[in-house]
Design an enzyme around this catalytic site. Structure first.
Site, PDB file in Angstrom:
ATOM      1  N   LYS A 194     -41.463  52.599 -28.605  1.00 60.26           N
ATOM      2  CA  LYS A 194     -40.127  53.182 -28.568  1.00 60.26           C
ATOM      3  C   LYS A 194     -40.146  54.626 -28.076  1.00 60.26           C
ATOM      4  CE  LYS A 194     -39.768  54.629 -33.374  1.00 60.26           C
ATOM      5  NZ  LYS A 194     -38.978  54.588 -34.583  1.00 60.26           N
ATOM      6  N   LYS A 217     -49.106  61.873 -46.007  1.00 55.84           N
ATOM      7  CA  LYS A 217     -49.140  63.300 -45.656  1.00 55.84           C
ATOM      8  C   LYS A 217     -50.387  63.963 -46.239  1.00 55.84           C
ATOM      9  CE  LYS A 217     -45.274  63.809 -43.313  1.00 55.84           C
ATOM     10  NZ  LYS A 217     -43.968  63.661 -44.003  1.00 55.84           N
ATOM     11  N   LYS A 246     -40.632  61.712 -29.150  1.00 52.74           N
ATOM     12  CA  LYS A 246     -41.001  63.013 -28.644  1.00 52.74           C
ATOM     13  C   LYS A 246     -42.511  63.177 -28.583  1.00 52.74           C
ATOM     14  CE  LYS A 246     -38.886  67.425 -29.356  1.00 52.74           C
ATOM     15  NZ  LYS A 246     -37.993  68.122 -30.244  1.00 52.74           N
TER      16      LYS A 246
END
Ligand code: TRP
Length: 331
Positions: A194, A111, A197
């Site tokens: 896979k 992050k 979104k």
């Protein structure tokens, strides 16, 4: 009964990948354990400090989970920020969480790389907040994916450290619970990996998708020019469609198209049309429940209030005991 805790990211609408990945297993688990499921809205601030539609996203995830079968009469379903005790436990645990170990956590490093202008203290202490979520209810089991195992390891570290520092046996060690073989990995419609979104419009089928939108997405799913040799292995994009068929269609339908493929007689248009129909039949009851819930704010409010109340009962107990152990006394 064993206590289970799991946090849900407030990502809005759920797709079939989420459904088969976690939701369905939560629905089953609620009957087997003492389950606390919560929507981790505090956590989302670590990456989105000025969230656009926090309330809307929380509401949509909540509705999706309810529609999928989480029963607020069976499990404890709540919103993290409705249980402010978690922030106190977070503060207490942070006093014994070391900078060095927090900086070494891989999700933090990742992050920090992704948001170099916002490496905030909340991001650094994400694992302490997650530990507080879990220890708040003294959970023994935490159903999470591989990507969360390091966080769980930290939770055990904090729990053991607390016990050792104050010479108590207060927090139990929570273990990761992997659904393992029960997990069906749902592929996306773009022929690659896979369902997700962020993989782009049309790659995912949402539980709230309309019949028309399902049909459109299915018809656009990536295929190839067809098999040329009998019984040849299916390339990824084609295998993906068959995997989807395995979860939403009848076994006879699957066998029919499988034989067509193996005999090099398959017409992808027919397969996609059939898959669209079966997908719609699968999604329809979920979509209907989502629609009904969207218009029932009274019920949603009741569910949230009741969830927060139940969660706060165990939270208040844990936090007041922790305060006492550390040495806080009221005068
Ligand atoms: N970190 C988890 C995730 O990203 C969400 C989460 C927050 C969580 N608190 C938790 C999961 C406590 C399990 C237990 O998916």
């Amino acid at each position: 009964m064993e206590t289970v805790v799991s946090g849900i990211r407030p990502t809005g609408e759920l797709h079939l990948g989420n459904y088969f990945g976690a939701v369905k297993n939560f629905v089953k688990m609620q009957h087997e354990s003492n389950c606390y499921f919560f929507i981790a809205d505090y956590h989302s601030l670590t990456t989105h400090p000025t969230p656009g539609d926090l309330q809307g996203n929380v509401k949509r995830v909540l509705i999706n989970y309810l529609a999928a079968g989480l029963d607020p009469e069976v499990c404890t379903l709540y919103i993290q920020s409705d249980v402010p005790e978690v922030t106190e436990l977070y503060l207490l645990l942070n006093m014994n969480a070391y900078m060095g170990e927090l900086q070494r956590v891989s999700s933090f490093k990742e992050k920090a790389r992704k948001q170099p202008d916002n490496i905030n203290a909340g991001l650094l202490t994400y694992p302490t907040l997650m530990a507080a979520d879990i220890l708040l209810h003294k959970a023994l089991k935490v159903p999470v994916g591989k990507d969360q195992e390091q966080h769980l390891e930290m939770t055990r570290t904090f729990a053991n450290r607390f016990n050792r520092m104050y010479n108590v046996e207060f927090f139990p060690e929570p273990l990761a619970y992997n659904f393992g073989s029960q997990l069906v990995k749902i592929p996306g419609l773009d022929g690659s990996g896979k369902m997700g979104k962020s993989e782009g419009e049309g790659n995912a089928i949402f539980l709230s998708d309309s019949t028309e939108s399902i049909r459109k997405k299915m018809m656009k799913a990536v295929t190839d020019s067809g098999p040329t040799v009998e019984n040849q292995e299916k390339p990824d994009a084609i295998q993906n469609l068959f995997t989807l068929m395995q979860v939403v269609s009848d076994p006879e339908t699957y066998t029919f198209f499988d034989e067509q493929y193996n005999g090099c007689k398959i017409r992808y248009g027919d397969l996609k049309k059939q898959l669209a129909v079966d997908m719609d039949r699968f999604v329809a009851p979920l979509r209907e429940r989502i629609e009904a819930l969207e218009n029932d704010n009274d019920y949603l409010r009741k569910v949230m209030r009741q969830g927060a109340e139940k969660a706060r009962e165990s939270a208040i107990k844990t936090v007041s005991e922790a305060r006492h152990i550390i040495g806080f006394r009221s005068y």
